[in-house]
Motif scaffolding. Structure first.
Motif, PDB file in Angstrom:
ATOM      1  N   THR A   1       0.836  -1.190   0.000  1.00  0.00           N
ATOM      2  CA  THR A   1       0.000   0.000   0.000  1.00  0.00           C
ATOM      3  C   THR A   1       0.875   1.245   0.000  1.00  0.00           C
ATOM      4  N   HIS A   2       0.401   2.285  -0.673  1.00  0.00           N
ATOM      5  CA  HIS A   2       1.075   3.586  -0.684  1.00  0.00           C
ATOM      6  C   HIS A   2       0.221   4.571   0.095  1.00  0.00           C
ATOM      7  N   VAL A   3       0.817   5.227   1.087  1.00  0.00           N
ATOM      8  CA  VAL A   3       0.146   6.238   1.896  1.00  0.00           C
ATOM      9  C   VAL A   3       0.921   7.531   1.734  1.00  0.00           C
ATOM     10  N   GLU A   4       0.237   8.596   1.327  1.00  0.00           N
ATOM     11  CA  GLU A   4       0.896   9.890   1.185  1.00  0.00           C
ATOM     12  C   GLU A   4       0.422  10.816   2.300  1.00  0.00           C
ATOM     13  N   ILE A   5       1.372  11.481   2.941  1.00  0.00           N
ATOM     14  CA  ILE A   5       1.082  12.384   4.048  1.00  0.00           C
ATOM     15  C   ILE A   5       1.571  13.781   3.673  1.00  0.00           C
ATOM     16  N   ASP A   6       0.683  14.751   3.771  1.00  0.00           N
ATOM     17  CA  ASP A   6       1.044  16.143   3.518  1.00  0.00           C
ATOM     18  C   ASP A   6       1.805  16.649   4.740  1.00  0.00           C
ATOM     19  N   ALA A   7       3.084  16.915   4.566  1.00  0.00           N
ATOM     20  CA  ALA A   7       3.945  17.314   5.673  1.00  0.00           C
ATOM     21  C   ALA A   7       3.459  18.604   6.328  1.00  0.00           C
ATOM     22  N   GLU A   8       2.941  19.532   5.544  1.00  0.00           N
ATOM     23  CA  GLU A   8       2.485  20.809   6.099  1.00  0.00           C
ATOM     24  C   GLU A   8       1.255  20.646   6.988  1.00  0.00           C
ATOM     25  N   ASP A   9       0.427  19.654   6.696  1.00  0.00           N
ATOM     26  CA  ASP A   9      -0.776  19.405   7.494  1.00  0.00           C
ATOM     27  C   ASP A   9      -0.512  18.546   8.722  1.00  0.00           C
ATOM     28  N   HIS A  10       0.661  17.932   8.805  1.00  0.00           N
ATOM     29  CA  HIS A  10       0.986  17.013   9.901  1.00  0.00           C
ATOM     30  C   HIS A  10       2.369  17.324  10.467  1.00  0.00           C
ATOM     31  N   LEU A  11       2.599  18.579  10.870  1.00  0.00           N
ATOM     32  CA  LEU A  11       3.928  18.995  11.337  1.00  0.00           C
ATOM     33  C   LEU A  11       4.383  18.226  12.577  1.00  0.00           C
ATOM     34  N   GLY A  12       3.475  17.920  13.483  1.00  0.00           N
ATOM     35  CA  GLY A  12       3.845  17.143  14.664  1.00  0.00           C
ATOM     36  C   GLY A  12       4.357  15.759  14.289  1.00  0.00           C
ATOM     37  N   LEU A  13       3.698  15.135  13.337  1.00  0.00           N
ATOM     38  CA  LEU A  13       4.109  13.815  12.858  1.00  0.00           C
ATOM     39  C   LEU A  13       5.449  13.901  12.140  1.00  0.00           C
ATOM     40  N   VAL A  14       5.650  14.949  11.365  1.00  0.00           N
ATOM     41  CA  VAL A  14       6.925  15.163  10.670  1.00  0.00           C
ATOM     42  C   VAL A  14       8.058  15.233  11.690  1.00  0.00           C
ATOM     43  N   ARG A  15       7.853  16.007  12.738  1.00  0.00           N
ATOM     44  CA  ARG A  15       8.886  16.124  13.782  1.00  0.00           C
ATOM     45  C   ARG A  15       9.112  14.787  14.489  1.00  0.00           C
TER      46      ARG A  15
END
Length: 106
Positions: free
Chosen positions: A52-66
């Motif tokens: 499966t491919h899951v794409e995450i918008d980094a700008e919408d999920h800054l806490g997850l990015v960190r």
């Protein structure tokens, strides 16, 4: 990072772990390499059963990015069937690179 729990909780919408592997892509809206990466990962997920491919918008999920330690987009995390990160790559990958990485995992 507990990817299995995050994906099962609906924290990323409808995204779920793949049966055999999950390709998690961190992207931003105006990132040209992110678009190319999306096409490659979608193609690979269509070719390899259980992936499966899951794409995450980094700008919408800054806490997850960190929390995930993402420094650049695109970044792709390779998760096994249990949601454990087995490798990561930054930049736009080629299809053969993704297929080779998956072959080593599966």
């Amino acid at each position: 990072m507990d990817w299995a729990r995050l994906l099962a909780s609906g924290g990323l919408g409808e995204a779920r772990l793949g049966e055999r592997a999950t390709l998690v892509q961190f992207s931003t809206a105006f990132c040209q390499p992110c678009r190319a990466t999306r096409r490659v990962l979608d193609q690979v997920a269509g070719l390899v059963p259980g992936v499966t491919h899951v794409e995450i918008d980094a700008e919408d999920h800054l806490g997850l990015v960190r929390a995930a330690g993402i420094d650049a987009t695109p970044t792709v995390l390779f998760l096994d069937a249990e949601g454990r990160e087995t490798r990561r790559a930054s930049g736009a990958p080629h299809r053969d690179q993704v297929l080779a990485a998956l072959a080593r995992m599966l």
